[in-house]
Scaffold this active site. Structure first.
Site, PDB file in Angstrom:
ATOM      1  N   HIS A 365     -42.034 127.623  37.069  1.00 44.84           N
ATOM      2  CA  HIS A 365     -41.037 127.729  35.992  1.00 44.84           C
ATOM      3  C   HIS A 365     -40.479 129.140  35.906  1.00 44.84           C
ATOM      4  O   HIS A 365     -39.295 129.340  35.692  1.00 44.84           O
ATOM      5  CB  HIS A 365     -41.670 127.403  34.643  1.00 44.84           C
ATOM      6  CG  HIS A 365     -42.507 126.178  34.675  1.00 44.84           C
ATOM      7  ND1 HIS A 365     -43.554 125.959  33.845  1.00 44.84           N
ATOM      8  CD2 HIS A 365     -42.430 125.111  35.472  1.00 44.84           C
ATOM      9  CE1 HIS A 365     -44.105 124.806  34.130  1.00 44.84           C
ATOM     10  NE2 HIS A 365     -43.443 124.271  35.117  1.00 44.84           N
ATOM     11  N   ASP A 631     -36.250 118.727  47.154  1.00 48.85           N
ATOM     12  CA  ASP A 631     -37.215 117.632  47.206  1.00 48.85           C
ATOM     13  C   ASP A 631     -37.011 116.786  48.462  1.00 48.85           C
ATOM     14  O   ASP A 631     -37.970 116.392  49.117  1.00 48.85           O
ATOM     15  CB  ASP A 631     -37.091 116.761  45.952  1.00 48.85           C
ATOM     16  CG  ASP A 631     -37.940 117.317  44.816  1.00 48.85           C
ATOM     17  OD1 ASP A 631     -39.115 117.635  45.088  1.00 48.85           O
ATOM     18  OD2 ASP A 631     -37.433 117.449  43.695  1.00 48.85           O
ATOM     19  N   CYS A 678     -27.129 119.882  45.981  1.00 47.96           N
ATOM     20  CA  CYS A 678     -27.441 120.903  44.977  1.00 47.96           C
ATOM     21  C   CYS A 678     -28.794 121.580  45.178  1.00 47.96           C
ATOM     22  O   CYS A 678     -29.263 122.268  44.281  1.00 47.96           O
ATOM     23  CB  CYS A 678     -27.338 120.336  43.568  1.00 47.96           C
ATOM     24  SG  CYS A 678     -28.573 119.082  43.229  1.00 47.96           S
TER      25      CYS A 678
HETATM   26  C1  PEP Z   1     -33.805 119.581  44.418  1.00 47.31           C
HETATM   27  O1  PEP Z   1     -34.873 118.971  44.509  1.00 47.31           O
HETATM   28  O2  PEP Z   1     -33.151 119.972  45.412  1.00 47.31           O
HETATM   29  C2  PEP Z   1     -33.240 119.906  43.104  1.00 47.31           C
HETATM   30  C3  PEP Z   1     -32.035 120.416  42.982  1.00 47.31           C
HETATM   31  O3  PEP Z   1     -34.023 119.703  42.030  1.00 47.31           O
HETATM   32  P1  PEP Z   1     -35.224 120.663  41.600  1.00 47.31           P
HETATM   33  O4  PEP Z   1     -35.208 121.865  42.495  1.00 47.31           O
HETATM   34  O5  PEP Z   1     -35.012 120.997  40.179  1.00 47.31           O
HETATM   35  O6  PEP Z   1     -36.406 119.784  41.850  1.00 47.31           O
HETATM   36 MG    MG Z   2     -35.633 117.928  42.771  1.00 45.89          MG
END
Ligand code: PEP
Ligand code: MG
Length: 747
Positions: A365, A631, A678
């Site tokens: 975090h 992810d 993203c």
């Molecule tokens: C990702 O998994 O690429 C994403 C944008 O979400 P987070 O990094 O918040 O898991």
């Molecule tokens: Mg993610």
């Protein structure tokens, strides 16, 4: 055997303290101290070796050895018996020094006639300052009491160091340790470079009097402080019912340590030998630290932090020093901590120039908050909290994961050049702000920014982003002690949309679980939280919070267009269920007579490979899809994104991964589904260019990356690059990185 009594020890410590009170320079004091110790220990020799630099020890004062060798005799860390004491942090006690393995004969000192050798480290909470040695002609091992007694003396010397007692003439004294330049090699948590002054999140406790005059009174102080400590821990345990298991386990360990009879006995013995209660606590802390650091057992080494925490609490109780020392935050603070929670980091906010942590992880975090605030962050900088002092000059290189503490002027100058160059580049990028990310073939890529805090929004205009491609709503939940109320959230979402104006914000519903654990949520004991009960899985199983959040989003929009996406969708039915729930809330709000968004776009985050193979109908049902590359990549390669050992093992530009992305692009295009990417890769210029060349029409990244990515896209010909990538893949390349970087090198 020479017997030394407790009163001998106490009288020596008192005389040492008196030395401190008498006028004179650092060298004078050191000379007097060696004389006093030799006299009290009834040895012919007493010498003090101090670190010249982190790798070299220098003889700084001696009684008995050739005075000519002072400031001339030097040895490397680990070299000879003195070097061995310094390296291991453990005493060396021998009746026959020349026969010891590693013995190094130093003719200039005239030490050949001394057979017995006792060396103990001068250290303070694991921070190595030097070595204290006594030697005598008589071939005998020193008794346990003598070893112990000399360790106590070394402790007092270490404490006097902290008070600057030996910093005097010619910088030869103890205390030089904190003037060395130290470089730390950590891991990048957030890119960027910063120069500033150290600000310790938890300042060290200063022990002003290491010597105790009345052992009974000192013992009583220690007993009372330990009782208070035990009570503190009980209180914490009582309040810990809602905490996660790991947190409770730490407290249970604290409790065990705080009741340890061995710990108390050793500290009482130190007091008997003349230390003050606080110096006894510190001595035990450093001895245990030196022992645990050598341990091959990872579990034991991890207990170091518990021990430090506990000792620091006890020291605060004894000295009355709180965390707040009254020191003022410097104008350019670089925060140094073992670890820090997101809420605490947010409290400091943008005042910070940089953050350096001993622990932490890239996906933590705190890292997310540092990224959101664009503060350079280096994690895993081992031992920085012991080395750094408030106010030290520090350079943080978030790009390389390096930290320079008290840097040499040449390093600082080179670093300033780097910062200036980055600022220059940012200025150039700022000039591009109003320009589109259009490549040489006329193709335009939409560049959006990732956000999660209200504080991010000003970057929307500053960076020239086309909108917010990912708004991580969980940050609001993570930084509170209870579930936020619907009205609070609605007000916040409204402010976010107000600040974004005409630009679209894609709100991602709560993505918790995995490493994002809400303090007020019942902890889940899962073997693999990243693949466990997280994100939309929680939202669908416990729909109360999701519904509340959807209502808040609808209300916050106040009739304006709204985009909502659901995280971690693995199958179409999860998306349909989440979408239905949003549509139901729209109907309900409308039935209640409230204004609903004039346009609603509902999307899914594609973060598991399964979704890439979902039926056509799924792609048709989504207004948009956003690839969560962080992810997706971890599940594609089965490599934990938070595990530093495997995180970098697999490349985004691996032919297999890019081929998979290409298929998703094709399926979205065939179904007229808007697509964005993203994950962090969208903000890395080389990766971003490859993704754009393959056909990702929208990239969403941290604001600071928009300039560099746009700059590169405008210079490149994406059609040409696509051909290069496809050719390299057809030719059998596993990694397409060399082809892409070769193209960039020729731009
Ligand atoms: C990702 O998994 O690429 C994403 C944008 O979400 P987070 O990094 O918040 O898991
Ligand atoms: Mg993610």
């Amino acid at each position: 055997m020479v017997e030394r009594s407790e009163s001998d020890s106490r009288s020596l410590l008192r005389r040492l303290r008196d030395t401190l009170a008498t006028p004179g320079g650092g060298q004078d004091r050191l000379d007097r101290i060696t004389h006093l110790i030799a006299d009290s220990m009834r040895t012919q020799v007493c010498s003090i070796y101090l670190f010249r630099d982190p790798e070299t020890l220098e003889l700084c004062a001696t009684e008995g050895l050739n005075p000519e060798s002072v400031h001339k005799t030097r040895m490397r860390l680990g070299e000879g018996l003195v070097g061995r004491v310094a390296r291991t942090g453990q005493p060396v006690n021998t009746g026959n020094a020349p026969s010891e393995p590693g013995f190094r004969y130093m003719p200039e000192t005239g030490e050949e006639i001394y057979s017995s050798f006792l060396g103990v480290p001068i250290q303070r909470v694991g921070e190595k300052l030097g070595v204290l040695v006594v030697q005598s002609r008589e071939a005998r091992e020193f008794s346990e009491d003598e070893v112990y007694g000399l360790e106590v003396v070394a402790m007092v010397l270490a404490e006097m160091t902290e008070l600057g007692a030996f910093i005097g003439d010619n910088n030869n004294g103890i205390g030089a340790a904190h003037r060395f330049t130290v470089m730390f090699r950590g891991t990048t948590g957030q890119e960027g470079a910063a120069e500033g002054r150290v600000w310790l999140h938890e300042p060290r406790v200063v022990v002003t009097n290491p010597v105790g005059d009345d052992p009974d009174a000192e013992l009583k102080r220690l007993e009372e402080a330990i009782q208070a400590l035990q009570a503190q821990i009980e209180d914490m345990l009582e309040g810990s019912a809602a905490m996660d298991k790991e947190h409770r386990q730490v407290l249970e360990t604290y409790k065990m340590l705080a009741h340890s009879r061995g710990w108390f006995r050793r500290m009482s013995e130190d007091i008997g030998l003349g230390l003050s209660a606080e110096a006894a606590v510190e001595k035990e802390q450093s001895t245990a630290r030196a022992r645990l650091e050598q341990s091959p057992d990872l579990y034991l080494r991890e207990r170091l932090n518990d021990l430090d925490d506990l000792s620091n609490r006890l020291l605060r109780l004894l000295t009355g020093q709180g965390k707040d020392t009254g020191a003022e935050l410097p104008p350019d603070p670089v925060l140094i901590a073992r670890n820090i929670g997101p809420a605490e980091l947010l409290e400091y906010g943008r005042a910070l120039r940089g953050v350096v942590l001993e622990e932490g992880s890239v996906g933590s975090h705190a890292a997310i908050v540092a990224r959101a605030l664009s503060i350079p962050l280096v994690i895993h900088a081992a031992r920085i909290t012991t080395e750094a002092l408030n106010g030290d000059l520090i350079l943080v290189d978030g790009d390389q994961g390096f930290v320079h503490l008290r840097p040499e002027e040449t390093v600082a100058a080179a670093f300033r050049d780097k910062i200036a160059m980055q600022a220059e580049a940012q200025k150039r990028y700022a000039d591009l702000r109003e320009q589109p990310a259009t490549d040489q073939s006329g193709q335009t890529i939409s560049l959006m920014m990732n956000a999660g805090l209200m504080a991010d929004l000003p970057s929307l205009n500053g960076s020239g982003a086309d909108g917010v491609g990912l708004f991580r709503t969980e940050l609001q939940f993570l930084t509170r002690t209870r579930v936020p109320r619907r009205s609070e959230l609605a007000a916040l979402y409204k402010r976010v949309m107000d600040a974004a104006g005409d630009k679209r914000v894609h709100f991602r519903t709560l993505d918790i679980g995995s490493d994002k654990v809400l303090p007020y949520m019942k902890p889940q004991d899962e073997p693999n939280p990243a693949m466990g009960w997280r994100a939309i899985r929680v939202g669908l199983d416990k729909p109360g919070v999701l519904r509340m959040q959807l209502q808040a989003l609808i209300r916050g929009a106040e009739g304006r267009p709204l985009s909502v996406m659901f995280p971690f969708i693995a199958t179409p039915n999860e998306f349909h269920a989440a979408r239905d729930s949003l549509l139901r809330e729209m109907e309900r709000e409308s039935a209640l007579g409230r204004t609903v968004p004039c346009d609603l776009k509902i999307g899914a985050m594609l973060e598991t490979p399964s979704l890439g193979f979902a039926p056509e109908s799924f792609f048709k049902a989504c207004d948009f899809i956003s690839i969560g590359g962080n992810d997706l990549k971890q599940f594609f390669f089965a490599a934990d994104r938070e595990n530093e050992r495997v995180r970098r093992r697999y490349d985004t530009l691996d032919a297999a991964f890019l081929t998979f992305i290409e298929q998703i692009i094709a399926r979205c295009a065939a179904n007229n589904t808007a697509l964005s990417f993203c994950g962090e890769d969208a903000g890395r210029p080389v990766e971003a260019l490859a993704l754009a060349a393959l056909g990702v029409p929208t990239l969403s990244m941290r604001p600071a990356s928009i300039g560099p990515v746009k700059h590169l896209i405008r210079r490149a010909d994406l059609r040409e690059l696509r051909e290069i990538i496809v050719n390299a893949r057809d030719a059998g390349a596993q990694s397409l990185r060399p082809a892409v970087t070769a193209y960039l090198a020729n731009l």
